[in-house]
Scaffold this motif. Structure first.
Motif, PDB file in Angstrom:
ATOM      1  N   ALA A 251       0.830  -1.203   0.000  1.00  0.00           N
ATOM      2  CA  ALA A 251       0.000   0.000   0.000  1.00  0.00           C
ATOM      3  C   ALA A 251       0.868   1.258   0.000  1.00  0.00           C
ATOM      4  O   ALA A 251       0.612   2.211  -0.751  1.00  0.00           O
ATOM      5  CB  ALA A 251      -0.933  -0.004   1.204  1.00  0.00           C
ATOM      6  N   PHE A 252       1.914   1.263   0.837  1.00  0.00           N
ATOM      7  CA  PHE A 252       2.793   2.435   0.905  1.00  0.00           C
ATOM      8  C   PHE A 252       3.608   2.593  -0.377  1.00  0.00           C
ATOM      9  O   PHE A 252       3.926   3.723  -0.776  1.00  0.00           O
ATOM     10  CB  PHE A 252       3.737   2.319   2.101  1.00  0.00           C
ATOM     11  N   SER A 253       3.949   1.479  -1.026  1.00  0.00           N
ATOM     12  CA  SER A 253       4.771   1.565  -2.239  1.00  0.00           C
ATOM     13  C   SER A 253       4.038   2.278  -3.371  1.00  0.00           C
ATOM     14  O   SER A 253       4.665   2.866  -4.248  1.00  0.00           O
ATOM     15  CB  SER A 253       5.195   0.165  -2.692  1.00  0.00           C
ATOM     16  N   THR A 254       2.694   2.230  -3.375  1.00  0.00           N
ATOM     17  CA  THR A 254       1.929   2.870  -4.450  1.00  0.00           C
ATOM     18  C   THR A 254       1.952   4.392  -4.350  1.00  0.00           C
ATOM     19  O   THR A 254       1.637   5.080  -5.325  1.00  0.00           O
ATOM     20  CB  THR A 254       0.462   2.400  -4.429  1.00  0.00           C
ATOM     21  N   CYS A 255       2.298   4.923  -3.166  1.00  0.00           N
ATOM     22  CA  CYS A 255       2.332   6.384  -3.035  1.00  0.00           C
ATOM     23  C   CYS A 255       3.705   6.897  -2.598  1.00  0.00           C
ATOM     24  O   CYS A 255       3.860   8.080  -2.289  1.00  0.00           O
ATOM     25  CB  CYS A 255       1.261   6.866  -2.059  1.00  0.00           C
ATOM     26  N   GLY A 256       4.712   6.006  -2.579  1.00  0.00           N
ATOM     27  CA  GLY A 256       6.050   6.420  -2.150  1.00  0.00           C
ATOM     28  C   GLY A 256       6.669   7.471  -3.052  1.00  0.00           C
ATOM     29  O   GLY A 256       7.272   8.436  -2.576  1.00  0.00           O
ATOM     30  N   SER A 257       6.517   7.298  -4.386  1.00  0.00           N
ATOM     31  CA  SER A 257       7.100   8.254  -5.336  1.00  0.00           C
ATOM     32  C   SER A 257       6.457   9.629  -5.183  1.00  0.00           C
ATOM     33  O   SER A 257       7.145  10.651  -5.165  1.00  0.00           O
ATOM     34  CB  SER A 257       6.915   7.747  -6.775  1.00  0.00           C
ATOM     35  N   HIS A 258       5.127   9.638  -5.088  1.00  0.00           N
ATOM     36  CA  HIS A 258       4.406  10.905  -4.946  1.00  0.00           C
ATOM     37  C   HIS A 258       4.810  11.610  -3.660  1.00  0.00           C
ATOM     38  O   HIS A 258       5.045  12.827  -3.644  1.00  0.00           O
ATOM     39  CB  HIS A 258       2.899  10.655  -4.953  1.00  0.00           C
ATOM     40  N   LEU A 259       4.918  10.858  -2.565  1.00  0.00           N
ATOM     41  CA  LEU A 259       5.286  11.453  -1.276  1.00  0.00           C
ATOM     42  C   LEU A 259       6.699  12.027  -1.325  1.00  0.00           C
ATOM     43  O   LEU A 259       6.968  13.098  -0.756  1.00  0.00           O
ATOM     44  CB  LEU A 259       5.174  10.397  -0.170  1.00  0.00           C
ATOM     45  N   THR A 260       7.605  11.346  -2.027  1.00  0.00           N
ATOM     46  CA  THR A 260       8.982  11.854  -2.169  1.00  0.00           C
ATOM     47  C   THR A 260       8.999  13.196  -2.888  1.00  0.00           C
ATOM     48  O   THR A 260       9.675  14.144  -2.467  1.00  0.00           O
ATOM     49  CB  THR A 260       9.838  10.836  -2.951  1.00  0.00           C
ATOM     50  N   VAL A 261       8.236  13.300  -3.986  1.00  0.00           N
ATOM     51  CA  VAL A 261       8.163  14.547  -4.750  1.00  0.00           C
ATOM     52  C   VAL A 261       7.548  15.660  -3.909  1.00  0.00           C
ATOM     53  O   VAL A 261       8.025  16.802  -3.921  1.00  0.00           O
ATOM     54  CB  VAL A 261       7.354  14.338  -6.044  1.00  0.00           C
ATOM     55  N   VAL A 262       6.500  15.337  -3.151  1.00  0.00           N
ATOM     56  CA  VAL A 262       5.840  16.338  -2.299  1.00  0.00           C
ATOM     57  C   VAL A 262       6.811  16.878  -1.257  1.00  0.00           C
ATOM     58  O   VAL A 262       6.898  18.094  -1.036  1.00  0.00           O
ATOM     59  CB  VAL A 262       4.602  15.718  -1.610  1.00  0.00           C
ATOM     60  N   LEU A 263       7.562  15.987  -0.614  1.00  0.00           N
ATOM     61  CA  LEU A 263       8.510  16.411   0.420  1.00  0.00           C
ATOM     62  C   LEU A 263       9.599  17.302  -0.171  1.00  0.00           C
ATOM     63  O   LEU A 263       9.980  18.318   0.436  1.00  0.00           O
ATOM     64  CB  LEU A 263       9.127  15.187   1.098  1.00  0.00           C
ATOM     65  N   LEU A 264      10.109  16.936  -1.343  1.00  0.00           N
ATOM     66  CA  LEU A 264      11.143  17.746  -1.993  1.00  0.00           C
ATOM     67  C   LEU A 264      10.600  19.117  -2.389  1.00  0.00           C
ATOM     68  O   LEU A 264      11.224  20.159  -2.122  1.00  0.00           O
ATOM     69  CB  LEU A 264      11.677  17.024  -3.231  1.00  0.00           C
ATOM     70  N   PHE A 265       9.425  19.130  -3.019  1.00  0.00           N
ATOM     71  CA  PHE A 265       8.850  20.372  -3.548  1.00  0.00           C
ATOM     72  C   PHE A 265       8.489  21.337  -2.429  1.00  0.00           C
ATOM     73  O   PHE A 265       8.919  22.493  -2.417  1.00  0.00           O
ATOM     74  CB  PHE A 265       7.622  20.038  -4.393  1.00  0.00           C
ATOM     75  N   TYR A 266       7.700  20.863  -1.464  1.00  0.00           N
ATOM     76  CA  TYR A 266       7.264  21.764  -0.390  1.00  0.00           C
ATOM     77  C   TYR A 266       8.375  22.056   0.601  1.00  0.00           C
ATOM     78  O   TYR A 266       8.391  23.122   1.216  1.00  0.00           O
ATOM     79  CB  TYR A 266       6.043  21.173   0.319  1.00  0.00           C
ATOM     80  N   GLY A 267       9.318  21.123   0.745  1.00  0.00           N
ATOM     81  CA  GLY A 267      10.456  21.383   1.629  1.00  0.00           C
ATOM     82  C   GLY A 267      11.287  22.550   1.135  1.00  0.00           C
ATOM     83  O   GLY A 267      11.708  23.410   1.914  1.00  0.00           O
ATOM     84  N   SER A 268      11.514  22.609  -0.199  1.00  0.00           N
ATOM     85  CA  SER A 268      12.301  23.715  -0.763  1.00  0.00           C
ATOM     86  C   SER A 268      11.546  25.036  -0.650  1.00  0.00           C
ATOM     87  O   SER A 268      12.143  26.084  -0.372  1.00  0.00           O
ATOM     88  CB  SER A 268      12.633  23.425  -2.227  1.00  0.00           C
ATOM     89  N   LEU A 269      10.210  25.013  -0.845  1.00  0.00           N
ATOM     90  CA  LEU A 269       9.423  26.237  -0.732  1.00  0.00           C
ATOM     91  C   LEU A 269       9.403  26.749   0.709  1.00  0.00           C
ATOM     92  O   LEU A 269       9.540  27.951   0.966  1.00  0.00           O
ATOM     93  CB  LEU A 269       7.993  25.992  -1.212  1.00  0.00           C
ATOM     94  N   MET A 270       9.239  25.840   1.652  1.00  0.00           N
ATOM     95  CA  MET A 270       9.207  26.240   3.054  1.00  0.00           C
ATOM     96  C   MET A 270      10.559  26.766   3.515  1.00  0.00           C
ATOM     97  O   MET A 270      10.644  27.622   4.388  1.00  0.00           O
ATOM     98  CB  MET A 270       8.795  25.050   3.930  1.00  0.00           C
ATOM     99  N   GLY A 271      11.625  26.246   2.897  1.00  0.00           N
ATOM    100  CA  GLY A 271      12.955  26.731   3.238  1.00  0.00           C
ATOM    101  C   GLY A 271      13.153  28.193   2.912  1.00  0.00           C
ATOM    102  O   GLY A 271      14.043  28.848   3.447  1.00  0.00           O
ATOM    103  N   VAL A 272      12.306  28.736   2.031  1.00  0.00           N
ATOM    104  CA  VAL A 272      12.396  30.150   1.666  1.00  0.00           C
ATOM    105  C   VAL A 272      11.348  30.977   2.385  1.00  0.00           C
ATOM    106  O   VAL A 272      11.639  31.997   3.014  1.00  0.00           O
ATOM    107  CB  VAL A 272      12.209  30.331   0.139  1.00  0.00           C
ATOM    108  N   TYR A 273      10.088  30.520   2.325  1.00  0.00           N
ATOM    109  CA  TYR A 273       8.981  31.371   2.714  1.00  0.00           C
ATOM    110  C   TYR A 273       8.554  31.245   4.169  1.00  0.00           C
ATOM    111  O   TYR A 273       7.814  32.089   4.671  1.00  0.00           O
ATOM    112  CB  TYR A 273       7.782  31.091   1.806  1.00  0.00           C
TER     113      TYR A 273
END
Length: 316
Positions: free
Chosen positions: A240-262
């Motif tokens: 179950a977790f493997s089906t959303c692992g890729s999406h979760l990785t992208v979300v963490l990278l994308f929002y992590g970089s935005l939060m690092g600025v704003y």
């Protein structure tokens, strides 16, 4: 917010994009690095789109949204990097007034669309894991097309409105933007007229395209986690977790970089930090997305192998 006197106001025909570095000796290296990353981004996302469109087994809601995310990433990067490369190649820092506003519009639209698609993909995973018996009706092809249309409308209208509002702003003689793209906040700092409406629009767009999608993603993954931990089999939980692992990785990278600025205190603000964060979420993450979604996904690997296999057959 205090602005310089209107006496200093002038008709601006272009702006100066200072880029990532003003040192001449670093320009060839920057050109090579960013040209390479841009080509990898375009080829990688194009392969994802071709693989999904050519394989009938991938004609599902999850891959439908992934193909649109790849298209959005390619367009998002194209809105800024080619101009940056052209400026380095011609040893020029200028971008026309109309070119700057056009670039700003596409960056706002595709950046917002990226956020909306990540939220929709989280909803897709939520339904697939938490309500699998209702998946075919809750994420029907008609509903997928409707959600995609809503995403395009929600991102296009505010981006266009924000761009049109900028045409009302008068700019001072100072026209240097300390970025490699037309950053809206940096543009407003060059204004000689009142910008309260523009600043309110930036806050509104931030809430609409950052906070709301992020809250929807968090809610989806809280529900997914609750459902997955209710599965008694460890193998079932991993699947179950493997089906959303890729999406979760992208979300963490994308929002992590935005939060690092704003989300850091204003006292820690630095132009260098915002440049690096912009490179991360505007260049590096769109480049990595095809690898994240293909290397961790067996179906995508098989579709890519079929795509290359058919290409070899045609050439033979």
């Amino acid at each position: 917010m205090g602005k310089p006197s209107r006496v200093n106001q002038t008709t601006v025909s272009d702006f100066l994009l200072l880029g990532l570095s003003e040192r001449p000796e670093e320009q060839p290296l920057l050109f090579g690095i960013f040209l390479g990353m841009y080509l990898v981004t375009m080829v990688g996302n194009l392969l994802i789109i071709l693989a999904i469109s050519s394989d009938p087994h991938l004609h599902t809601p999850m891959y439908f949204f992934l193909a649109n995310l790849s298209l959005t990433d390619a367009c998002f990067t194209t809105a800024s990097i080619p101009k940056m490369l052209a400026n380095i190649h011609t040893q020029s820092q200028t971008i026309s007034y109309s070119g700057c506003l056009t670039q700003l519009y596409f960056l706002l639209m595709f950046g917002g669309l990226d956020n909306c698609l990540l939220a929709v993909m989280a909803y897709d995973r939520y339904v697939a894991i938490c309500q699998p018996l209702h998946y075919s009706t809750a994420v029907s092809p008609q509903l997928c097309a409707l959600m995609l249309g809503v995403c395009w409308t929600l991102t296009n209208c505010p981006a266009l409105m924000h761009t049109l509002l900028l045409t009302r702003v008068g700019f001072c003689a100072q026209r240097s933007i300390p970025h490699f793209y037309c950053d809206p906040s940096a543009l407003l700092k060059l204004a000689c007229t009142d910008t309260h409406v523009n600043e309110l629009m930036i806050i509104t767009m931030g809430l609409l395209f950052l906070t709301v999608p992020l809250l929807l993603i968090i809610f989806s993954y809280v529900c997914i986690s609750w459902a997955v931990f209710g599965i008694s089999s460890p193998g079932g939980r991993r699947k179950a977790f493997s089906t959303c692992g890729s999406h979760l990785t992208v979300v963490l990278l994308f929002y992590g970089s935005l939060m690092g600025v704003y989300l850091l205190p204003p006292s820690t603000y630095s132009t260098e930090r915002t440049r690096r964060a912009a490179v991360l979420y505007m260049v590096i993450i769109p480049m990595l997305n095809p690898f994240i979604y293909s290397l961790r996904n067996r179906d995508m690997k098989e579709a890519l192998c079929k795509l290359f296999g058919s290409g070899k057959t045609l050439l033979s």
